[in-house]
Design a protein around this motif. Sequence first.
Motif, PDB file in Angstrom:
ATOM      1  N   ARG B 176      46.357  -4.712  98.336  1.00 41.10           N
ATOM      2  CA  ARG B 176      46.291  -5.877  97.568  1.00 41.10           C
ATOM      3  C   ARG B 176      44.825  -5.811  96.389  1.00 41.10           C
ATOM      4  NH1 ARG B 176      47.663 -11.803 100.067  1.00 41.10           N
ATOM      5  NH2 ARG B 176      48.950 -11.992  98.252  1.00 41.10           N
ATOM      6  N   THR B 177      44.200  -5.149  97.040  1.00 42.15           N
ATOM      7  CA  THR B 177      42.629  -5.104  96.102  1.00 42.15           C
ATOM      8  C   THR B 177      43.245  -4.330  94.790  1.00 42.15           C
ATOM      9  OG1 THR B 177      41.959  -3.242  97.674  1.00 42.15           O
ATOM     10  CG2 THR B 177      40.967  -5.454  97.680  1.00 42.15           C
ATOM     11  N   ALA B 180      45.282  -6.267  92.740  1.00 39.82           N
ATOM     12  CA  ALA B 180      44.502  -7.307  91.934  1.00 39.82           C
ATOM     13  C   ALA B 180      43.808  -6.556  90.846  1.00 39.82           C
ATOM     14  CB  ALA B 180      43.456  -8.077  92.674  1.00 39.82           C
ATOM     15  N   ILE B 183      45.959  -6.158  87.832  1.00 40.84           N
ATOM     16  CA  ILE B 183      46.118  -7.445  87.041  1.00 40.84           C
ATOM     17  C   ILE B 183      44.953  -7.684  86.043  1.00 40.84           C
ATOM     18  CG2 ILE B 183      46.191  -9.813  86.907  1.00 40.84           C
ATOM     19  CD1 ILE B 183      47.371  -9.547  89.919  1.00 40.84           C
ATOM     20  N   TYR B 225      50.656  -7.957  89.684  1.00 38.03           N
ATOM     21  CA  TYR B 225      51.080  -9.492  89.908  1.00 38.03           C
ATOM     22  C   TYR B 225      52.243  -9.369  90.933  1.00 38.03           C
ATOM     23  CZ  TYR B 225      52.300 -14.315  90.459  1.00 38.03           C
ATOM     24  OH  TYR B 225      52.839 -15.534  90.925  1.00 38.03           O
ATOM     25  N   PHE B 228      50.897  -7.642  93.897  1.00 42.36           N
ATOM     26  CA  PHE B 228      50.022  -8.635  94.828  1.00 42.36           C
ATOM     27  C   PHE B 228      50.814  -9.754  95.538  1.00 42.36           C
ATOM     28  CE2 PHE B 228      47.083 -12.106  95.186  1.00 42.36           C
ATOM     29  CZ  PHE B 228      45.973 -11.631  95.657  1.00 42.36           C
ATOM     30  N   SER B 345      38.770  -6.879 101.854  1.00 41.51           N
ATOM     31  CA  SER B 345      40.214  -7.389 101.637  1.00 41.51           C
ATOM     32  C   SER B 345      40.655  -8.202 103.093  1.00 41.51           C
ATOM     33  CB  SER B 345      41.126  -6.224 101.622  1.00 41.51           C
ATOM     34  OG  SER B 345      41.219  -5.301 102.514  1.00 41.51           O
TER      35      SER B 345
END
Lengths: 124, 362
Positions: B176-177, B180, B183, B225, B228, B345
């Motif tokens: 997820r990091t 992100a 993005i 996104y 994520f 995270s």
Amino acid sequence: MSGGSGPATEEFERWSTEVKKGAAALAILAVLEEGPAYGYEIVKRLSDKVTFLQLEQGTVYPLLRRLEKERKLLISEWDYADPTKPKKYYRLEDEGKRALKMMTETWSVLTNEMKELLRRVNAQ
Amino acid sequence: MSEEPLEMIEKYLERVRIYLPVDSQDTLTEIRTHLIEEAQSLGQGKITRGSVMLAIERFGDPKEAANAYAGTGKKVGIIPAEYVLPAGRMAMALVALVIAFGIGAYFVWVSLSLWGFPTIENWPFNIPVMIVFWVGLGVLVIGVLSFLDKYKAPTEKTVLEGVLGAGSGVFTPKSRTDAAGDIVFGLVFAVILLLPQIQLCFIPAFLPVVGVMAFLMAVGAAKGYLFFKAGENNANLLFEAVLSAAWIVACMVLVTTGWPIVYVWNNTNGVWSLFYLPDLYGDISFLPLLFNGVWTFIIFIVAVTNSWQLVISGMKIPMYMKAGKGWWWQGTWGSGLHSGWKKWSRRLFGRQSDDSAPKQSS
């Protein structure tokens, strides 16, 4: 059980490996006959109940995987109740139950006949 | 549970992962649970370094454990079975690299020939020659490293695994990091590229492609996104594959423009002005070639990483299809690269950012 080296020991070890290999699948199916169980539980029950097999822990999981994915005898389901230790529960499929029944019958015949045969060998 | 013994388990699993096929997250989760429970049992309810070490030793050598799962034979051709999967991945990476290099070299050759430089005559025949050369070198390196790794403990990662595992990180889902990061960087760079003040700095040949680059970066942010929000699933992987293919095509054009910056902003006594970069070239004759070299290298890296990403998506999509996953589902996320990032995270996004989270169904 074995001692020293030489052709007899080598043959014994080869034979012993083959017997264990054949018996391991039957033992796993028999453990799961008692009810669904996850990998570590199966490993523990096997090491408690069938010491003869002396299964290395790492060999039980590939066998479970084979019985599930290739031979379609088992079905599995993940349990996430404890997120730090998700558990994959295995249980017998109908085909697994049928296989267990047939294997148990053959095993019984085999052990009875071998017992009879070996009684004469022991008597000599 | 203390952190250190669990890290030993994670390190062991990383070793096993190297020798497993891509779709082995379930297997690793199962082994992880086994090792934790065995270590708890050996430590009478507590996980200690000693109990983890013993649990790992009982489970066996990572190569053999993985090989038993993967069900490969004892030897495949000249390669020992346990090295087939990692060596295959490395070979794929090399092929992707050579293809990207070949394409890049071809365009550099085109641009160099325009400037009157001697041309490369043997393209594209140098591609198979380079593949054979690198595979041969790989076999030699594996042999030497295997010898060096002979006496390592089961919990210790070997040098060979370090080499074979290079790049295996991309087989785990995106964290997820990282999503992100995609993005933020995608949006920031897209906006920067579109600023009129920045566009003043570019050479005219580069201006027509600036919009395309900004668009691809914005699309990259959209991809970030999706990853994520939904983690790794086939729709997101397909999105990523199409975007990677678009970047590879863009690279073919970008490499022909040469170094694109002709002006840089300069601040003198609080006043901003544009400095004409070729004014530097008069004093240092090799600078134009150096800048063009840097540009080619950047484009080369972008082409290689996108080629590799395309290969990975191409492998994962059929794998998930085979598992009956379809195109869209709430997928999982991988962990970040560093343990520090992992901890952050976890704090920011909760436990799901752990890459050991299994798939939703078996």
